[in-house]
Design a protein around this motif. Structure first.
Motif, PDB file in Angstrom:
ATOM      1  N   GLY A  99       0.815  -1.213   0.000  1.00 43.99           N
ATOM      2  CA  GLY A  99       0.000   0.000   0.000  1.00 43.99           C
ATOM      3  C   GLY A  99       0.847   1.262   0.000  1.00 43.99           C
ATOM      4  O   GLY A  99       0.512   2.245  -0.673  1.00 43.99           O
ATOM      5  N   VAL A 100       1.949   1.236   0.753  1.00 38.73           N
ATOM      6  CA  VAL A 100       2.901   2.350   0.711  1.00 38.73           C
ATOM      7  C   VAL A 100       3.435   2.520  -0.702  1.00 38.73           C
ATOM      8  O   VAL A 100       3.523   3.636  -1.230  1.00 38.73           O
ATOM      9  N   LEU A 101       3.771   1.408  -1.329  1.00 42.92           N
ATOM     10  CA  LEU A 101       4.266   1.464  -2.698  1.00 42.92           C
ATOM     11  C   LEU A 101       3.210   1.971  -3.667  1.00 42.92           C
ATOM     12  O   LEU A 101       3.505   2.794  -4.546  1.00 42.92           O
ATOM     13  N   ASP A 102       1.993   1.482  -3.538  1.00 42.86           N
ATOM     14  CA  ASP A 102       0.929   1.918  -4.445  1.00 42.86           C
ATOM     15  C   ASP A 102       0.785   3.435  -4.413  1.00 42.86           C
ATOM     16  O   ASP A 102       0.687   4.089  -5.450  1.00 42.86           O
ATOM     17  N   ALA A 103       0.773   3.996  -3.208  1.00 40.86           N
ATOM     18  CA  ALA A 103       0.637   5.448  -3.079  1.00 40.86           C
ATOM     19  C   ALA A 103       1.873   6.162  -3.610  1.00 40.86           C
ATOM     20  O   ALA A 103       1.771   7.194  -4.287  1.00 40.86           O
ATOM     21  N   GLY A 104       3.050   5.618  -3.319  1.00 43.60           N
ATOM     22  CA  GLY A 104       4.278   6.233  -3.807  1.00 43.60           C
ATOM     23  C   GLY A 104       4.365   6.230  -5.318  1.00 43.60           C
ATOM     24  O   GLY A 104       4.775   7.223  -5.937  1.00 43.60           O
ATOM     25  N   VAL A 105       3.979   5.126  -5.928  1.00 40.98           N
ATOM     26  CA  VAL A 105       4.003   5.039  -7.392  1.00 40.98           C
ATOM     27  C   VAL A 105       3.024   6.034  -8.002  1.00 40.98           C
ATOM     28  O   VAL A 105       3.333   6.699  -9.004  1.00 40.98           O
ATOM     29  N   LEU A 106       1.834   6.156  -7.427  1.00 45.91           N
ATOM     30  CA  LEU A 106       0.862   7.127  -7.943  1.00 45.91           C
ATOM     31  C   LEU A 106       1.403   8.553  -7.866  1.00 45.91           C
ATOM     32  O   LEU A 106       1.224   9.349  -8.791  1.00 45.91           O
ATOM     33  N   ALA A 107       2.045   8.882  -6.759  1.00 46.96           N
ATOM     34  CA  ALA A 107       2.632  10.214  -6.612  1.00 46.96           C
ATOM     35  C   ALA A 107       3.745  10.434  -7.628  1.00 46.96           C
ATOM     36  O   ALA A 107       3.825  11.490  -8.269  1.00 46.96           O
ATOM     37  N   TRP A 108       4.603   9.451  -7.792  1.00 45.00           N
ATOM     38  CA  TRP A 108       5.728   9.581  -8.718  1.00 45.00           C
ATOM     39  C   TRP A 108       5.244   9.718 -10.153  1.00 45.00           C
ATOM     40  O   TRP A 108       5.769  10.543 -10.915  1.00 45.00           O
ATOM     41  N   LEU A 109       4.234   8.932 -10.539  1.00 44.59           N
ATOM     42  CA  LEU A 109       3.707   9.010 -11.895  1.00 44.59           C
ATOM     43  C   LEU A 109       3.040  10.360 -12.158  1.00 44.59           C
ATOM     44  O   LEU A 109       3.176  10.937 -13.243  1.00 44.59           O
ATOM     45  N   GLU A 110       2.305  10.854 -11.175  1.00 39.73           N
ATOM     46  CA  GLU A 110       1.657  12.156 -11.347  1.00 39.73           C
ATOM     47  C   GLU A 110       2.694  13.246 -11.580  1.00 39.73           C
ATOM     48  O   GLU A 110       2.478  14.185 -12.356  1.00 39.73           O
ATOM     49  N   ARG A 111       3.814  13.102 -10.944  1.00 39.62           N
ATOM     50  CA  ARG A 111       4.878  14.102 -11.061  1.00 39.62           C
ATOM     51  C   ARG A 111       5.722  13.920 -12.324  1.00 39.62           C
ATOM     52  O   ARG A 111       6.234  14.908 -12.871  1.00 39.62           O
ATOM     53  N   ASN A 112       5.844  12.684 -12.812  1.00 37.57           N
ATOM     54  CA  ASN A 112       6.845  12.405 -13.846  1.00 37.57           C
ATOM     55  C   ASN A 112       6.317  11.832 -15.154  1.00 37.57           C
ATOM     56  O   ASN A 112       7.071  11.800 -16.133  1.00 37.57           O
ATOM     57  N   TRP A 113       5.083  11.346 -15.206  1.00 41.89           N
ATOM     58  CA  TRP A 113       4.611  10.672 -16.410  1.00 41.89           C
ATOM     59  C   TRP A 113       4.653  11.615 -17.608  1.00 41.89           C
ATOM     60  O   TRP A 113       4.108  12.727 -17.571  1.00 41.89           O
ATOM     61  N   ALA A 114       5.291  11.163 -18.676  1.00 41.28           N
ATOM     62  CA  ALA A 114       5.477  12.000 -19.864  1.00 41.28           C
ATOM     63  C   ALA A 114       4.176  12.269 -20.593  1.00 41.28           C
ATOM     64  O   ALA A 114       4.100  13.182 -21.439  1.00 41.28           O
ATOM     65  N   GLY A 115       3.129  11.506 -20.293  1.00 40.58           N
ATOM     66  CA  GLY A 115       1.853  11.698 -20.969  1.00 40.58           C
ATOM     67  C   GLY A 115       1.077  12.911 -20.492  1.00 40.58           C
ATOM     68  O   GLY A 115       0.020  13.224 -21.050  1.00 40.58           O
ATOM     69  N   ARG A 116       1.586  13.599 -19.466  1.00 44.75           N
ATOM     70  CA  ARG A 116       0.916  14.801 -18.964  1.00 44.75           C
ATOM     71  C   ARG A 116       1.856  15.983 -19.060  1.00 44.75           C
ATOM     72  O   ARG A 116       3.058  15.861 -18.826  1.00 44.75           O
ATOM     73  N   SER A 117       1.287  17.147 -19.350  1.00 49.73           N
ATOM     74  CA  SER A 117       2.068  18.375 -19.310  1.00 49.73           C
ATOM     75  C   SER A 117       2.118  18.869 -17.870  1.00 49.73           C
ATOM     76  O   SER A 117       1.341  18.432 -17.014  1.00 49.73           O
ATOM     77  N   ASP A 118       3.026  19.804 -17.600  1.00 48.42           N
ATOM     78  CA  ASP A 118       3.158  20.320 -16.233  1.00 48.42           C
ATOM     79  C   ASP A 118       1.860  20.933 -15.748  1.00 48.42           C
ATOM     80  O   ASP A 118       1.504  20.819 -14.571  1.00 48.42           O
ATOM     81  N   GLY A 119       1.118  21.586 -16.647  1.00 48.93           N
ATOM     82  CA  GLY A 119      -0.122  22.224 -16.243  1.00 48.93           C
ATOM     83  C   GLY A 119      -1.226  21.247 -15.897  1.00 48.93           C
ATOM     84  O   GLY A 119      -2.213  21.632 -15.266  1.00 48.93           O
ATOM     85  N   GLU A 120      -1.074  20.001 -16.306  1.00 47.37           N
ATOM     86  CA  GLU A 120      -2.088  18.989 -16.036  1.00 47.37           C
ATOM     87  C   GLU A 120      -1.820  18.214 -14.748  1.00 47.37           C
ATOM     88  O   GLU A 120      -2.655  17.431 -14.309  1.00 47.37           O
ATOM     89  N   ARG A 121      -0.673  18.421 -14.150  1.00 44.16           N
ATOM     90  CA  ARG A 121      -0.324  17.666 -12.953  1.00 44.16           C
ATOM     91  C   ARG A 121      -0.980  18.294 -11.716  1.00 44.16           C
ATOM     92  O   ARG A 121      -1.106  19.510 -11.613  1.00 44.16           O
ATOM     93  N   SER A 122      -1.383  17.440 -10.778  1.00 43.30           N
ATOM     94  CA  SER A 122      -2.069  17.907  -9.570  1.00 43.30           C
ATOM     95  C   SER A 122      -1.170  17.750  -8.349  1.00 43.30           C
ATOM     96  O   SER A 122      -0.903  16.631  -7.912  1.00 43.30           O
ATOM     97  N   GLN A 123      -0.723  18.873  -7.803  1.00 42.77           N
ATOM     98  CA  GLN A 123       0.088  18.811  -6.592  1.00 42.77           C
ATOM     99  C   GLN A 123      -0.740  18.328  -5.409  1.00 42.77           C
ATOM    100  O   GLN A 123      -0.220  17.633  -4.526  1.00 42.77           O
ATOM    101  N   ALA A 124      -2.042  18.637  -5.415  1.00 47.80           N
ATOM    102  CA  ALA A 124      -2.910  18.167  -4.328  1.00 47.80           C
ATOM    103  C   ALA A 124      -2.979  16.637  -4.319  1.00 47.80           C
ATOM    104  O   ALA A 124      -2.962  16.007  -3.259  1.00 47.80           O
ATOM    105  N   TRP A 125      -3.030  16.034  -5.501  1.00 46.74           N
ATOM    106  CA  TRP A 125      -3.055  14.579  -5.602  1.00 46.74           C
ATOM    107  C   TRP A 125      -1.722  13.984  -5.125  1.00 46.74           C
ATOM    108  O   TRP A 125      -1.701  12.998  -4.397  1.00 46.74           O
ATOM    109  N   ILE A 126      -0.627  14.598  -5.544  1.00 45.38           N
ATOM    110  CA  ILE A 126       0.695  14.142  -5.117  1.00 45.38           C
ATOM    111  C   ILE A 126       0.813  14.201  -3.598  1.00 45.38           C
ATOM    112  O   ILE A 126       1.262  13.248  -2.951  1.00 45.38           O
ATOM    113  N   ASP A 127       0.403  15.329  -3.022  1.00 48.78           N
ATOM    114  CA  ASP A 127       0.487  15.499  -1.567  1.00 48.78           C
ATOM    115  C   ASP A 127      -0.371  14.463  -0.839  1.00 48.78           C
ATOM    116  O   ASP A 127       0.029  13.940   0.218  1.00 48.78           O
ATOM    117  N   ARG A 128      -1.546  14.178  -1.399  1.00 45.68           N
ATOM    118  CA  ARG A 128      -2.430  13.191  -0.763  1.00 45.68           C
ATOM    119  C   ARG A 128      -1.775  11.811  -0.750  1.00 45.68           C
ATOM    120  O   ARG A 128      -1.796  11.114   0.270  1.00 45.68           O
TER     121      ARG A 128
END
Length: 206
Positions: A99-128
Protein backbone atom coordinates in the motif's frame (compact mmCIF):
# COMPACT_ATOMS: atom_id res chain seq x y z
CA UNK A 1 9.94 -20.45 -15.26
CA UNK A 2 10.16 -17.05 -16.90
CA UNK A 3 9.63 -13.81 -14.99
CA UNK A 4 8.65 -10.80 -17.08
CA UNK A 5 9.45 -7.49 -15.44
CA UNK A 6 11.59 -4.40 -15.16
CA UNK A 7 14.64 -3.54 -13.06
CA UNK A 8 12.85 -0.59 -11.44
CA UNK A 9 9.60 -2.19 -10.31
CA UNK A 10 9.49 -2.90 -6.55
CA UNK A 11 6.80 -5.53 -7.14
CA UNK A 12 9.10 -7.36 -9.56
CA UNK A 13 11.90 -7.03 -7.04
CA UNK A 14 9.74 -8.66 -4.38
CA UNK A 15 9.29 -11.69 -6.62
CA UNK A 16 12.99 -11.79 -7.51
CA UNK A 17 14.00 -11.67 -3.84
CA UNK A 18 11.65 -14.54 -3.04
CA UNK A 19 13.01 -16.56 -5.98
CA UNK A 20 16.54 -16.00 -4.67
CA UNK A 21 15.69 -16.83 -1.07
CA UNK A 22 13.90 -19.99 -2.21
CA UNK A 23 16.84 -20.87 -4.50
CA UNK A 24 14.54 -21.35 -7.49
CA UNK A 25 15.77 -21.23 -11.07
CA UNK A 26 14.13 -18.81 -13.50
CA UNK A 27 14.84 -16.58 -16.46
CA UNK A 28 14.28 -12.83 -16.24
CA UNK A 29 12.82 -11.24 -19.36
CA UNK A 30 12.89 -7.44 -19.32
CA UNK A 31 10.02 -5.52 -20.91
CA UNK A 32 9.37 -1.78 -21.04
CA UNK A 33 5.70 -1.77 -20.04
CA UNK A 34 5.21 1.93 -20.85
CA UNK A 35 6.60 1.55 -24.36
CA UNK A 36 4.51 1.08 -27.49
CA UNK A 37 6.72 -1.95 -28.18
CA UNK A 38 5.90 -3.65 -24.87
CA UNK A 39 4.99 -7.33 -25.18
CA UNK A 40 3.66 -7.92 -21.66
CA UNK A 41 0.09 -7.84 -22.96
CA UNK A 42 0.61 -11.23 -24.58
CA UNK A 43 0.94 -12.81 -21.14
CA UNK A 44 -0.99 -10.42 -18.89
CA UNK A 45 -4.00 -8.66 -20.45
CA UNK A 46 -3.62 -5.88 -17.86
CA UNK A 47 -0.17 -5.07 -19.24
CA UNK A 48 1.41 -5.10 -15.77
CA UNK A 49 4.49 -6.69 -14.26
CA UNK A 50 5.53 -8.91 -12.61
CA UNK A 51 4.21 -11.79 -14.66
CA UNK A 52 5.41 -15.34 -14.10
CA UNK A 53 5.14 -17.64 -17.11
CA UNK A 54 5.13 -21.27 -16.07
CA UNK A 55 6.26 -24.33 -17.97
CA UNK A 56 3.60 -24.93 -20.58
CA UNK A 57 2.90 -21.22 -21.04
CA UNK A 58 0.36 -20.53 -18.30
CA UNK A 59 0.82 -17.07 -16.81
CA UNK A 60 0.48 -15.90 -13.23
CA UNK A 61 0.36 -12.24 -12.26
CA UNK A 62 0.16 -9.89 -9.30
CA UNK A 63 3.17 -10.09 -7.03
CA UNK A 64 1.15 -11.31 -4.04
CA UNK A 65 -0.21 -14.25 -6.00
CA UNK A 66 3.19 -15.10 -7.44
CA UNK A 67 5.14 -15.06 -4.18
CA UNK A 68 2.53 -17.17 -2.44
CA UNK A 69 2.87 -19.77 -5.19
CA UNK A 70 6.66 -19.67 -5.13
CA UNK A 71 6.75 -20.26 -1.39
CA UNK A 72 5.06 -23.63 -1.95
CA UNK A 73 7.66 -24.87 -4.45
CA UNK A 74 10.50 -25.48 -2.03
CA UNK A 75 10.87 -26.07 1.73
CA UNK A 76 13.96 -23.84 1.66
CA UNK A 77 13.44 -20.58 3.60
CA UNK A 78 9.69 -20.73 4.15
CA UNK A 79 8.51 -17.12 4.03
CA UNK A 80 4.75 -17.46 4.63
CA UNK A 81 3.28 -19.42 7.55
CA UNK A 82 0.94 -22.18 6.46
CA UNK A 83 -2.18 -21.00 8.28
CA UNK A 84 -3.71 -19.17 11.18
CA UNK A 85 -2.94 -15.86 12.79
CA UNK A 86 0.76 -16.01 11.90
CA UNK A 87 -0.07 -16.28 8.21
CA UNK A 88 -2.54 -13.39 8.41
CA UNK A 89 0.04 -11.27 10.20
CA UNK A 90 2.65 -11.76 7.45
CA UNK A 91 0.09 -11.05 4.72
CA UNK A 92 -1.05 -7.90 6.54
CA UNK A 93 2.53 -6.63 6.65
CA UNK A 94 2.80 -7.33 2.93
CA UNK A 95 -0.45 -5.46 2.26
CA UNK A 96 0.79 -2.46 4.23
CA UNK A 97 4.13 -2.38 2.44
CA UNK A 98 2.45 -2.75 -0.94
CA UNK A 99 0.00 0.00 0.00
CA UNK A 100 2.90 2.35 0.71
CA UNK A 101 4.27 1.46 -2.70
CA UNK A 102 0.93 1.92 -4.44
CA UNK A 103 0.64 5.45 -3.08
CA UNK A 104 4.28 6.23 -3.81
CA UNK A 105 4.00 5.04 -7.39
CA UNK A 106 0.86 7.13 -7.94
CA UNK A 107 2.63 10.21 -6.61
CA UNK A 108 5.73 9.58 -8.72
CA UNK A 109 3.71 9.01 -11.90
CA UNK A 110 1.66 12.16 -11.35
CA UNK A 111 4.88 14.10 -11.06
CA UNK A 112 6.84 12.40 -13.85
CA UNK A 113 4.61 10.67 -16.41
CA UNK A 114 5.48 12.00 -19.86
CA UNK A 115 1.85 11.70 -20.97
CA UNK A 116 0.92 14.80 -18.96
CA UNK A 117 2.07 18.38 -19.31
CA UNK A 118 3.16 20.32 -16.23
CA UNK A 119 -0.12 22.22 -16.24
CA UNK A 120 -2.09 18.99 -16.04
CA UNK A 121 -0.32 17.67 -12.95
CA UNK A 122 -2.07 17.91 -9.57
CA UNK A 123 0.09 18.81 -6.59
CA UNK A 124 -2.91 18.17 -4.33
CA UNK A 125 -3.05 14.58 -5.60
CA UNK A 126 0.70 14.14 -5.12
CA UNK A 127 0.49 15.50 -1.57
CA UNK A 128 -2.43 13.19 -0.76
CA UNK A 129 -0.53 10.11 -1.93
CA UNK A 130 2.65 11.12 -0.13
CA UNK A 131 0.58 11.55 3.01
CA UNK A 132 -0.42 7.89 2.69
CA UNK A 133 3.22 6.94 2.23
CA UNK A 134 4.26 8.77 5.38
CA UNK A 135 1.39 7.32 7.41
CA UNK A 136 2.23 3.83 6.19
CA UNK A 137 5.89 4.24 7.08
CA UNK A 138 4.97 5.39 10.57
CA UNK A 139 2.79 2.33 11.00
CA UNK A 140 5.50 -0.03 9.78
CA UNK A 141 8.13 1.60 11.97
CA UNK A 142 5.94 1.37 15.06
CA UNK A 143 5.00 -2.23 14.31
CA UNK A 144 8.63 -3.21 13.84
CA UNK A 145 9.83 -1.59 17.03
CA UNK A 146 13.08 -3.15 18.22
CA UNK A 147 12.33 -6.63 16.82
CA UNK A 148 14.97 -8.20 14.56
CA UNK A 149 12.37 -8.74 11.82
CA UNK A 150 8.81 -7.62 11.20
CA UNK A 151 7.14 -10.65 12.73
CA UNK A 152 9.79 -11.66 15.23
CA UNK A 153 13.18 -13.33 14.96
CA UNK A 154 12.92 -14.89 11.50
CA UNK A 155 12.91 -13.43 8.00
CA UNK A 156 9.51 -13.65 6.34
CA UNK A 157 7.67 -12.26 3.34
CA UNK A 158 6.79 -9.30 5.57
CA UNK A 159 10.45 -8.22 5.60
CA UNK A 160 10.84 -8.83 1.87
CA UNK A 161 7.85 -6.63 1.09
CA UNK A 162 8.93 -3.87 3.48
CA UNK A 163 12.50 -3.98 2.19
CA UNK A 164 11.39 -3.66 -1.43
CA UNK A 165 9.17 -0.71 -0.54
CA UNK A 166 12.01 1.07 1.26
CA UNK A 167 14.42 0.40 -1.59
CA UNK A 168 12.01 1.87 -4.13
CA UNK A 169 11.39 4.98 -2.01
CA UNK A 170 15.15 5.50 -1.79
CA UNK A 171 15.43 5.10 -5.56
CA UNK A 172 12.45 7.19 -6.72
CA UNK A 173 11.52 9.52 -3.83
CA UNK A 174 14.78 10.25 -1.98
CA UNK A 175 13.43 13.58 -0.74
CA UNK A 176 11.24 11.71 1.77
CA UNK A 177 14.36 10.92 3.84
CA UNK A 178 12.62 8.02 5.57
CA UNK A 179 15.89 6.82 7.14
CA UNK A 180 16.30 9.78 9.48
CA UNK A 181 12.62 9.78 10.44
CA UNK A 182 12.33 6.04 11.02
CA UNK A 183 15.47 4.52 12.57
CA UNK A 184 13.81 1.14 13.08
CA UNK A 185 13.21 0.88 9.34
CA UNK A 186 16.75 2.01 8.57
CA UNK A 187 18.11 -0.72 10.83
CA UNK A 188 15.98 -3.37 9.14
CA UNK A 189 16.86 -2.22 5.64
CA UNK A 190 20.58 -2.18 6.40
CA UNK A 191 20.26 -5.77 7.64
CA UNK A 192 18.36 -6.85 4.54
CA UNK A 193 20.93 -5.22 2.26
CA UNK A 194 23.53 -7.65 3.60
CA UNK A 195 21.64 -10.48 1.88
CA UNK A 196 22.59 -11.46 -1.67
CA UNK A 197 18.90 -11.51 -2.65
CA UNK A 198 18.63 -7.78 -1.93
CA UNK A 199 22.08 -6.81 -3.17
CA UNK A 200 21.50 -8.44 -6.55
CA UNK A 201 18.05 -6.91 -7.10
CA UNK A 202 18.65 -3.24 -6.31
CA UNK A 203 16.47 -1.05 -8.54
CA UNK A 204 18.22 0.55 -11.48
CA UNK A 205 17.36 1.98 -14.86
CA UNK A 206 17.49 -0.48 -17.74
Amino acid sequence: MKLIGTLTSPYVRKVRVVLAEKKLDYRLELDQVWSDEATIGRSNPLGKVPCLVLDGGDAMFDSRVIVEYLDTLSPVQRLIPASGRERAEVKTWEALADGVLDAGVLAWLERNWAGRSDGERSQAWIDRQLGKVRAGLRGIDQGLGDKPFCTGVYLSLADVAVGCALGWLTFRLPELDWRSEHPNLARLYDKLMLRASFIDTQPRLQ
